[in-house]
Design a protein around this motif. Structure first.
Motif, mmCIF file in Angstrom:
data_model
loop_
_atom_site.group_PDB
_atom_site.id
_atom_site.type_symbol
_atom_site.label_atom_id
_atom_site.label_comp_id
_atom_site.label_asym_id
_atom_site.label_seq_id
_atom_site.Cartn_x
_atom_site.Cartn_y
_atom_site.Cartn_z
ATOM 1 N N GLU A 108 0.705 67.049 72.529
ATOM 2 C CA GLU A 108 1.372 67.422 73.784
ATOM 3 C C GLU A 108 0.850 68.790 74.215
ATOM 4 O OE1 GLU A 108 5.791 68.839 75.302
ATOM 5 O OE2 GLU A 108 5.617 67.822 73.375
ATOM 6 N N VAL A 109 0.356 68.861 75.438
ATOM 7 C CA VAL A 109 -0.087 70.140 75.990
ATOM 8 C C VAL A 109 1.144 70.882 76.490
ATOM 9 C CG1 VAL A 109 -1.457 71.262 77.790
ATOM 10 C CG2 VAL A 109 -2.345 69.241 76.639
ATOM 11 N N LEU A 110 1.330 72.103 75.988
ATOM 12 C CA LEU A 110 2.475 72.911 76.399
ATOM 13 C C LEU A 110 2.157 73.654 77.696
ATOM 14 C CD1 LEU A 110 3.522 74.339 72.918
ATOM 15 C CD2 LEU A 110 4.404 72.327 74.106
ATOM 16 N N LEU A 116 0.697 71.181 71.002
ATOM 17 C CA LEU A 116 1.670 70.867 69.965
ATOM 18 C C LEU A 116 1.371 69.473 69.432
ATOM 19 C CD1 LEU A 116 4.301 71.680 68.447
ATOM 20 C CD2 LEU A 116 5.540 70.454 70.249
ATOM 21 N N LEU A 117 1.234 69.377 68.113
ATOM 22 C CA LEU A 117 1.032 68.086 67.454
ATOM 23 C C LEU A 117 2.325 67.738 66.729
ATOM 24 C CD1 LEU A 117 -2.511 68.781 65.960
ATOM 25 C CD2 LEU A 117 -1.966 67.575 68.071
ATOM 26 N N LYS A 118 3.035 66.783 67.280
ATOM 27 C CA LYS A 118 4.328 66.374 66.733
ATOM 28 C C LYS A 118 4.123 65.151 65.844
ATOM 29 C CE LYS A 118 8.816 67.073 66.999
ATOM 30 N NZ LYS A 118 9.396 68.139 66.286
ATOM 31 N N GLU A 119 4.634 65.213 64.600
ATOM 32 C CA GLU A 119 4.447 64.125 63.628
ATOM 33 C C GLU A 119 5.099 62.846 64.126
ATOM 34 O OE1 GLU A 119 5.827 61.535 60.486
ATOM 35 O OE2 GLU A 119 7.159 63.164 61.056
ATOM 36 N N LYS A 120 4.308 61.777 64.067
ATOM 37 C CA LYS A 120 4.771 60.467 64.501
ATOM 38 C C LYS A 120 4.979 59.548 63.297
ATOM 39 C CE LYS A 120 3.174 56.932 67.758
ATOM 40 N NZ LYS A 120 2.068 56.552 68.614
ATOM 41 N N ASP A 121 4.095 59.688 62.318
ATOM 42 C CA ASP A 121 4.145 58.835 61.133
ATOM 43 C C ASP A 121 3.457 59.579 59.998
ATOM 44 O OD1 ASP A 121 4.564 56.360 59.692
ATOM 45 O OD2 ASP A 121 2.404 56.048 59.851
ATOM 46 N N MET A 122 3.970 59.381 58.785
ATOM 47 C CA MET A 122 3.356 60.045 57.641
ATOM 48 C C MET A 122 3.382 59.104 56.446
ATOM 49 S SD MET A 122 4.321 63.611 55.825
ATOM 50 C CE MET A 122 3.869 64.472 57.293
ATOM 51 N N TRP A 147 -4.997 80.784 64.281
ATOM 52 C CA TRP A 147 -4.324 80.355 65.507
ATOM 53 C C TRP A 147 -3.649 78.981 65.363
ATOM 54 C CZ3 TRP A 147 -6.934 76.075 67.412
ATOM 55 C CH2 TRP A 147 -8.246 75.928 66.988
ATOM 56 N N VAL A 148 -3.563 78.454 64.131
ATOM 57 C CA VAL A 148 -2.894 77.179 63.877
ATOM 58 C C VAL A 148 -1.703 77.446 62.957
ATOM 59 C CG1 VAL A 148 -3.113 74.876 62.874
ATOM 60 C CG2 VAL A 148 -5.028 75.857 64.155
ATOM 61 N N LEU A 158 1.382 73.587 65.520
ATOM 62 C CA LEU A 158 1.137 74.234 66.802
ATOM 63 C C LEU A 158 -0.269 74.833 66.784
ATOM 64 C CD1 LEU A 158 2.083 75.224 69.592
ATOM 65 C CD2 LEU A 158 2.918 77.293 68.441
ATOM 66 N N MET A 159 -1.095 74.368 67.692
ATOM 67 C CA MET A 159 -2.434 74.936 67.844
ATOM 68 C C MET A 159 -2.367 75.912 69.014
ATOM 69 S SD MET A 159 -4.716 71.507 67.252
ATOM 70 C CE MET A 159 -6.259 72.386 67.087
#
Length: 192
Positions: A108-110, A116-122, A147-148, A158-159
């Motif tokens: 998701e571009v903030l 932002l990379l939000k966990e979907k599956d692990m 920066w990560v 968060l990148m």
């Protein structure tokens, strides 16, 4: 007067006037001898967009994996960008065994230009697991660039693209990260 004489002098006059007119138009300054300084005097303000970079998944994937190998050459971790997901693959040692893991993110571009990379599956091995423990393990084993940031409780990464190292006076912002369309856009901006 004879019509042949009139035609001759008219033709002679045309042969003289046309080259002179062309020479005058070629060597005449279109600005009337004045330099138009209006475009030179504009100040470059902070946060002014200078250019856009449009790239594809493969180039970004290669760049991220190169950066990860540089920061953590002994850690087995790599990024895979596919369809509409970003996937972090790697492994860690537990009980003297190498356990593979895979974390699937929804990018998701903030508003500020970070990503932002939000966990979907692990999954660890073939088992789905709660993310916060694995994120903590990833945070401890992988040395990401400065920066990560890894947030185990939020199960996200968060990148801070806006804080990536660049030439002094410039900043990069993420503008689009659409993996389905294979379209990744970044903007280069001025900064103090």
């Amino acid at each position: 007067m004879n019509k042949w004489k009139t035609a001759f002098f008219t033709l002679l006059l045309l042969f003289l006037i046309i080259p002179i007119a062309i020479a005058v138009m070629l060597f005449k300054d279109p600005a009337g001898g004045r330099l138009d300084r209006s475009s030179l005097d504009t100040d470059i303000r902070d946060n002014q967009k200078l250019l856009s970079i449009h790239t594809e998944k493969e180039q970004v994937e290669n760049l991220l994996n190169k950066e990860l190998r540089k920061k953590a050459p002994d850690v087995n971790v790599y990024v895979n960008l596919r369809n509409d997901e970003a996937v972090l693959n790697g492994s860690f040692i537990a009980f003297d065994q190498e356990l593979p893991y895979q974390v699937t993110f929804e990018p998701e571009v903030l508003e500020n230009g970070d990503l932002l990379l939000k966990e979907k599956d692990m999954q660890v091995g073939r088992f789905p697991l709660p993310g916060d423990e694995v994120f903590t393990l990833i945070q401890k084993t992988v040395q990401f660039p400065e920066w990560v940031d890894v947030y185990p409780k939020d199960e996200s990464i968060l990148m801070r693209v806006t804080e990536m190292p660049t030439k002094p006076g410039y900043a990069v912002k993420a503008e689009e990260f659409d993996l389905k369309k294979n379209s990744i856009k970044l903007g280069v901006y001025t900064k103090n």
